[in-house]
Design an enzyme around this catalytic site. Structure first.
Site, mmCIF file in Angstrom:
data_model
loop_
_atom_site.group_PDB
_atom_site.id
_atom_site.type_symbol
_atom_site.label_atom_id
_atom_site.label_comp_id
_atom_site.label_asym_id
_atom_site.label_seq_id
_atom_site.Cartn_x
_atom_site.Cartn_y
_atom_site.Cartn_z
ATOM 1 N N CYS A 1 -2.353 9.561 2.512
ATOM 2 C CA CYS A 1 -1.832 9.020 1.253
ATOM 3 C C CYS A 1 -2.728 9.327 0.060
ATOM 4 O O CYS A 1 -2.251 9.412 -1.058
ATOM 5 C CB CYS A 1 -1.615 7.514 1.375
ATOM 6 S SG CYS A 1 -3.101 6.641 1.860
ATOM 7 N N GLU B 1 0.883 -1.176 0.000
ATOM 8 C CA GLU B 1 0.000 0.000 0.000
ATOM 9 C C GLU B 1 0.914 1.217 0.000
ATOM 10 O O GLU B 1 1.379 1.653 1.050
ATOM 11 C CB GLU B 1 -0.917 -0.025 1.232
ATOM 12 C CG GLU B 1 -1.806 -1.260 1.332
ATOM 13 C CD GLU B 1 -2.867 -1.318 0.235
ATOM 14 O OE1 GLU B 1 -3.276 -0.257 -0.263
ATOM 15 O OE2 GLU B 1 -3.269 -2.441 -0.130
HETATM 16 P P1 NAD Z 1 8.505 4.446 5.259
HETATM 17 O O1 NAD Z 1 8.084 3.739 4.039
HETATM 18 O O2 NAD Z 1 9.764 5.225 5.218
HETATM 19 O O3 NAD Z 1 8.650 3.507 6.528
HETATM 20 C C1 NAD Z 1 7.691 2.588 6.900
HETATM 21 C C2 NAD Z 1 8.305 1.393 7.612
HETATM 22 O O4 NAD Z 1 9.413 0.897 6.899
HETATM 23 C C3 NAD Z 1 8.783 1.653 9.019
HETATM 24 O O5 NAD Z 1 8.283 0.620 9.839
HETATM 25 C C4 NAD Z 1 10.301 1.560 8.955
HETATM 26 O O6 NAD Z 1 10.830 0.964 10.111
HETATM 27 C C5 NAD Z 1 10.527 0.686 7.772
HETATM 28 N N1 NAD Z 1 11.753 1.047 7.062
HETATM 29 C C6 NAD Z 1 12.199 2.273 6.732
HETATM 30 N N2 NAD Z 1 13.372 2.186 6.075
HETATM 31 C C7 NAD Z 1 13.665 0.877 5.985
HETATM 32 C C8 NAD Z 1 14.751 0.141 5.423
HETATM 33 N N3 NAD Z 1 15.760 0.753 4.816
HETATM 34 N N4 NAD Z 1 14.725 -1.211 5.514
HETATM 35 C C9 NAD Z 1 13.713 -1.840 6.123
HETATM 36 N N5 NAD Z 1 12.670 -1.186 6.672
HETATM 37 C C10 NAD Z 1 12.641 0.142 6.607
HETATM 38 O O7 NAD Z 1 7.294 5.355 5.666
HETATM 39 P P2 NAD Z 1 7.035 6.777 5.060
HETATM 40 O O8 NAD Z 1 7.785 7.031 3.804
HETATM 41 O O9 NAD Z 1 7.213 7.783 6.094
HETATM 42 O O10 NAD Z 1 5.507 6.658 4.674
HETATM 43 C C11 NAD Z 1 4.938 7.627 3.890
HETATM 44 C C12 NAD Z 1 4.512 7.056 2.572
HETATM 45 O O11 NAD Z 1 3.556 6.046 2.806
HETATM 46 C C13 NAD Z 1 3.847 8.041 1.665
HETATM 47 O O12 NAD Z 1 4.304 7.833 0.355
HETATM 48 C C14 NAD Z 1 2.387 7.680 1.749
HETATM 49 O O13 NAD Z 1 1.644 8.025 0.621
HETATM 50 C C15 NAD Z 1 2.461 6.216 1.934
HETATM 51 N N6 NAD Z 1 1.247 5.723 2.565
HETATM 52 C C16 NAD Z 1 0.438 4.932 1.840
HETATM 53 C C17 NAD Z 1 -0.749 4.503 2.383
HETATM 54 C C18 NAD Z 1 -1.693 3.626 1.621
HETATM 55 O O14 NAD Z 1 -2.638 3.137 2.231
HETATM 56 N N7 NAD Z 1 -1.496 3.396 0.345
HETATM 57 C C19 NAD Z 1 -1.096 4.881 3.679
HETATM 58 C C20 NAD Z 1 -0.215 5.678 4.390
HETATM 59 C C21 NAD Z 1 0.970 6.093 3.836
#
Ligand code: NAD
Length: 469
Positions: free
Chosen positions: A242, A208
């Site tokens: 999002c 997602e």
């Molecule tokens: P992210 O993707 O950076 O991080 C999310 C998770 O990934 C965390 O638990 C973190 O510990 C882990 N993570 C981060 N870096 C990592 C790595 N190098 N290796 C392994 N795990 C790692 O989260 P974000 O970027 O802050 O989220 C925002 C994004 O999420 C936006 O693009 C938003 O649109 C999207 N989003 C989508 C939805 C949906 O339902 N489609 C909902 C909410 C947010």
């Protein structure tokens, strides 16, 4: 540690406990109690992490969970029962059906912007479909992660459902394990890491993701109504949604009147001093605050807003005019309260731009013309689409929620969550003696042209499709 946890869950899954419908209902009821009995504590955590107001916390976090649980409890028997299928003549004497089977032990990696619903909605899907699950809340919303870490073990069966908290190290460790599905919500960059880790075990994924959700406002749109709906959707959770409208495209002629309406609406919704509004959220942390600030570094036309206070994590609603597609704020998903407006020469120019970009999670069109709406819906691809409104499509559980292409894969909410965590096993049960004569006539060697003719006639369905179950 993680290996041990997965081992425990695997052993539980094998003992069959989670396959019992009564057990699933019991756990779903327990999850509902978790949310209802601890609503105040959860809302406080949301307030601390994101400055989330009561209305948004109740409607878009807590109630969404409760309603989804009620829906799951009401339908679990129906969703789980075997689905008998239509049969051609060849299969007439057999029982042919789809057996709904849980996948096993699944991993759910939640996101921080709606940290309750984006973690617990997939968990509802995992439970109602009969799986064991590890839940990893986002460390970016620490108070909510703490609340989930504390509450889930108190309410749910610990042999079946576990919480792992932490950041990159813990997520990386989890991703080394073999799961039966990984459900990840977050950015595309981490989505790639998740998918690469899953590929090592051939584990299926639901991703997602996000991206820029474009909004086209046609000349014939009702500007007042459009402004109300765009402002509401854009400023929910301080723009950290999002499916929020990321940017607007409209003709040069309506750019300023639309911007005026947007400004008036913001003042009507949040008052002249937005910082004083109890309904306006805050940016989740300094890193995201700095990221948003950097998006304004090449802007010379701030039509409205632009105020900020890093200590308070306050970033005011900010409208930008005459934005070019090569501006910094157009190079990544904004995920905050900045709303660029891009003036275009024609509707086709807007459409061409959208088509040249990665497939968005949501696409919005504001117009009074059914033809314009249909044109955008049919000419573009996006996870979701809404006309004359925004974000609301995510609240109806009978509509699948999810992206396409760069915005993700797999859908959930309501029955789609059940399907997301279910294997649909094709089953056929044949009678032992009944059809053996026919088998010798057309199926078993030695083959002949006559047998081939009979077999083709029966298999093609020309012998009739029958609905005998
Ligand atoms: P992210 O993707 O950076 O991080 C999310 C998770 O990934 C965390 O638990 C973190 O510990 C882990 N993570 C981060 N870096 C990592 C790595 N190098 N290796 C392994 N795990 C790692 O989260 P974000 O970027 O802050 O989220 C925002 C994004 O999420 C936006 O693009 C938003 O649109 C999207 N989003 C989508 C939805 C949906 O339902 N489609 C909902 C909410 C947010």
């Amino acid at each position: 540690m993680t290996t041990e946890t997965v081992k425990v869950l695997r052993a539980t899954f094998r003992d069959g406990r989670t396959k019992s419908i009564a057990f699933r209902v019991e756990q779903l009821n327990a999850l509902k109690r978790l949310v209802v009995e601890n609503a105040e504590m959860i809302m406080e955590a949301l307030k601390s992490d994101l400055g989330k107001c009561k209305m948004e916390s109740v409607l878009i976090e807590l109630d969404l969970i409760e309603n989804d649980i009620n829906d799951a409890i009401k339908n679990v028997y129906n969703w789980s029962k075997p689905e008998y299928v239509h049969k051609t003549l060849l299969y007439k004497a057999m029982s042919c059906y789809i057996h709904k089977e849980p996948l096993g032990v699944v991993l759910i990696i939640g996101a921080w912007n709606y940290p309750i619903q984006l973690t617990l909605l997939p968990l509802i899907g995992a439970i109602v479909a009969g799986n064991c699950a590890i839940v990893k809340p986002s460390e970016v919303s620490p108070k909510t992660a703490e609340a989930l870490e504390q509450l889930i073990p108190k309410y749910l069966d610990n042999d079946c459902y576990r919480v792992v908290v932490g950041g990159v190290t813990e997520t990386t460790e989890l991703l080394e394990q073999k799961f039966d599905k990984i459900f990840y919500t977050g950015s595309g960059n981490v989505g790639r890491i998740v998918m690469a880790a899953a590929a090592k075990h051939l584990t299926p994924v639901a991703l997602e993701l996000g991206g820029k959700s474009p909004t086209y406002v046609a000349d014939d749109a009702d500007l007042k109504v459009s402004a109300n709906r765009i402002v509401w959707a854009k400023l929910l959770n301080c723009g950290q949604t999002c499916v929020a409208p990321d940017f607007i495209m409209c003709s040069k002629e309506i750019q300023e009147p639309l911007a005026e309406q947007l400004k008036e609406t913001i003042e009507a919704f949040y008052g002249r001093v937005v910082a004083d509004s109890p309904d306006y959220g805050k940016i989740v942390n300094e890193r995201h605050f700095d990221r948003l600030e950097a998006l304004l570094s090449d802007v010379d036309d701030i039509f409205f807003g632009g105020l900020r206070n890093k200590d308070e994590r306050f970033f005011s609603p900010t409208i930008l005019l005459n934005v070019k597609t090569d501006a910094r704020c157009m190079q990544e998903e904004i995920f905050g309260p900045i709303l660029p407006i891009i003036p275009v020469e024609s509707e086709d120019e807007a459409l061409e731009y959208v088509l040249s970009q990665p497939k968005p999670l949501s696409l919005y069109v504001f117009s009074n013309s059914g033809e314009t709406i249909q044109k955008w819906r049919c000419a573009t691809t996006s996870g979701m689409f809404a006309a004359n409104d925004a974000c609301l499509q995510g609240g109806l559980p009978t509509l699948p929620f999810g992206g396409v292409g760069a915005s993700g894969m797999g859908t959930y909410h309501g029955k789609f969550s059940f399907d997301c965590f279910t294997h649909q096993k094709s089953c056929l049960e044949a009678p032992v003696r009944l059809v053996e004569g026919a088998n010798h006539k057309m199926r078993y060697p030695p083959y002949s042209d006559k047998k081939l003719e009979w077999a083709r006639w029966v298999i093609s369905g020309k012998g009739g499709v029958c609905n005998i179950l």
